[in-house]
Design an enzyme around this catalytic site. Structure first.
Site, short mmCIF file in Angstrom:
data_model
loop_
_atom_site.label_atom_id
_atom_site.label_comp_id
_atom_site.label_asym_id
_atom_site.label_seq_id
_atom_site.Cartn_x
_atom_site.Cartn_y
_atom_site.Cartn_z
N CYS A 86 -23.03 -12.81 13.43
CA CYS A 86 -23.68 -13.20 12.17
C CYS A 86 -22.65 -13.72 11.18
O CYS A 86 -21.85 -12.94 10.64
CB CYS A 86 -24.43 -11.99 11.60
SG CYS A 86 -25.19 -12.33 10.01
N CYS A 138 -23.28 -12.57 7.48
CA CYS A 138 -22.94 -11.15 7.26
C CYS A 138 -21.43 -10.94 7.21
O CYS A 138 -20.93 -10.18 6.39
CB CYS A 138 -23.46 -10.26 8.38
SG CYS A 138 -25.09 -10.64 8.99
N ASP A 139 -20.71 -11.58 8.12
CA ASP A 139 -19.31 -11.19 8.34
C ASP A 139 -18.28 -12.26 7.97
O ASP A 139 -17.08 -11.96 7.97
CB ASP A 139 -19.11 -10.81 9.82
CG ASP A 139 -19.93 -9.58 10.20
OD1 ASP A 139 -20.17 -8.75 9.30
OD2 ASP A 139 -20.32 -9.45 11.37
#
Ligand code: NAP
Length: 328
Positions: free
Chosen positions: A137, A140-141
């Site tokens: 992701c 997200c990261d």
């Protein structure tokens, strides 16, 4: 021994969507059961840190999952660890949710929040370094790889689009693709090729994620499929985008879905099967975030309450955006 249980609503999956739906249905005094095969948390447990959950500048994935679970239990939702194999609408218009131990949970409404599963590479080190370099992701990261060198694996729209996105943070992004052309759409490819921070490594497959003494990723071992030559990319991150599967296989019978298999719902999160609602990553929609999952779930839970009321009165609750209301 297999047993039968009855609830007002059964929620399949305890990711953010499932737990939020449980909070709302519990708060509406509906007898609520959440069935989850693993630990409650869903994709949050695959996310090391979040910096886009509004109100928390930074929070660990497992910590947010724990908060969601505690909060959702406050209003009476029950949790059972079980692997759901089938969700079936009976001829009487109620549902049977069946587990792999043949337990049957009966309810007039079900909310499916079983999420999706990113397809894995299946190479050594992938599982070991998940959350320590390996990610599925970018949103997200990505921010954890500021000024670092990373690899993206894949050649579809997701890989090409996310590789471009990741250059906001990373100093250098290698796109490792197993062929000599991308299947991604032309416009995404052009954007990628114009990005000076990107280098495409054609005809190459990832073979191993290599770590350092601290247990963090330090390199990606790769192999050229034409020459057989093996090499190493010195990268701290490896984003894998080789496809994603919505976990919809448990639904018995036909339901409306998009070309990728994601469930289509109306604005009340009801699927084409009356009484079956869907929320979170397995729903057809623009983006898949914790915030959108809990938004879907809130709507689904409130819609279930209206559905059950209409059902008990033999009436119709109408989708405000015009899908025609509930067939109960
Ligand atoms: P996808 O289109 O199925 O592409 C998967 C990519 O991963 C392909 O390039 C494939 O290579 C490669 N791949 C598959 N298995 C592999 C393996 N074991 N090792 C190495 N490479 C492997 O998946 P996606 O990119 O996730 O997209 C899914 C769907 O969402 C698509 O319909 C896409 O159009 C859509 N999507 C659209 C957008 C957008 O429009 N902005 C963004 C994201 C996703 P080959 O090409 O050699 O098969």
């Amino acid at each position: 021994m297999a047993t039968t249980h009855e609830y007002d609503v059964v929620i399949v999956g305890a990711g953010p969507a499932g737990m939020c739906a449980a909070l709302y249905t519990g708060r509406s005094m509906l007898r609520t059961l959440v069935l989850e095969r693993g630990m409650p948390g869903g994709e949050l447990l695959n996310t090391e840190k979040l910096d886009d959950w509004i109100g928390e500048k930074s929070i660990l994935g497992w910590e947010l999952a724990q908060k969601f679970e505690e909060h959702s239990r406050l209003f009476g939702a029950e949790y059972v660890t079980a692997n759901v194999t089938t969700v079936r609408r009976t001829d009487e218009g109620t549902f049977e949710t069946i587990t792999d131990t043949d337990d049957v949970y009966k309810s007039p409404a079900v909310i499916v929040t079983a999420g999706g599963t990113p397809i894995k590479l299946g190479i050594p080190g992938e599982v070991e370094y998940a959350g320590k370099g390996v990610s599925y992701c970018a949103i997200c990261d990505g921010a954890f790889f500021r000024n670092q060198r990373i690899a993206v694996v894949g050649g579809g729209d997701a890989a090409v689009e996310e590789a471009d996105f990741l250059t906001r943070y990373a100093e250098k992004v290698y796109v490792v693709h197993r062929r000599d052309t991308f299947r991604a759409s032309r416009i995404l490819q052009e954007r990628l090729f114009a990005n000076p921070k990107v280098e495409v490594v054609w005809n190459t497959v990832a073979e191993e994620v290599v770590g350092d003494e601290q247990g963090l990723m330090k390199a990606l071992r790769v192999r050229n499929v034409d020459t057989g030559l093996v090499g190493t990319l010195d990268v701290n991150g490896c984003f894998v985008f080789i496809g994603f599967r919505p976990n919809t296989g448990i639904i018995d019978g036909h339901f409306e879905h998009d070309a990728m298999g994601y469930i289509v719902t109306d604005s009340m999160m009801q699927t084409s099967i009356p009484g079956l609602f869907a929320a979170g990553d397995l729903r057809s929609q623009l983006t898949r975030q914790v915030t959108t999952a809990v938004g879907d779930a809130t709507t689904a839970a409130i819609a279930v309450e209206k559905y059950l009321k209409a059902r008990s009165e033999g009436g119709h609750a109408v989708d405000p955006l015009g899908s025609g209301g509930y067939a109960v």
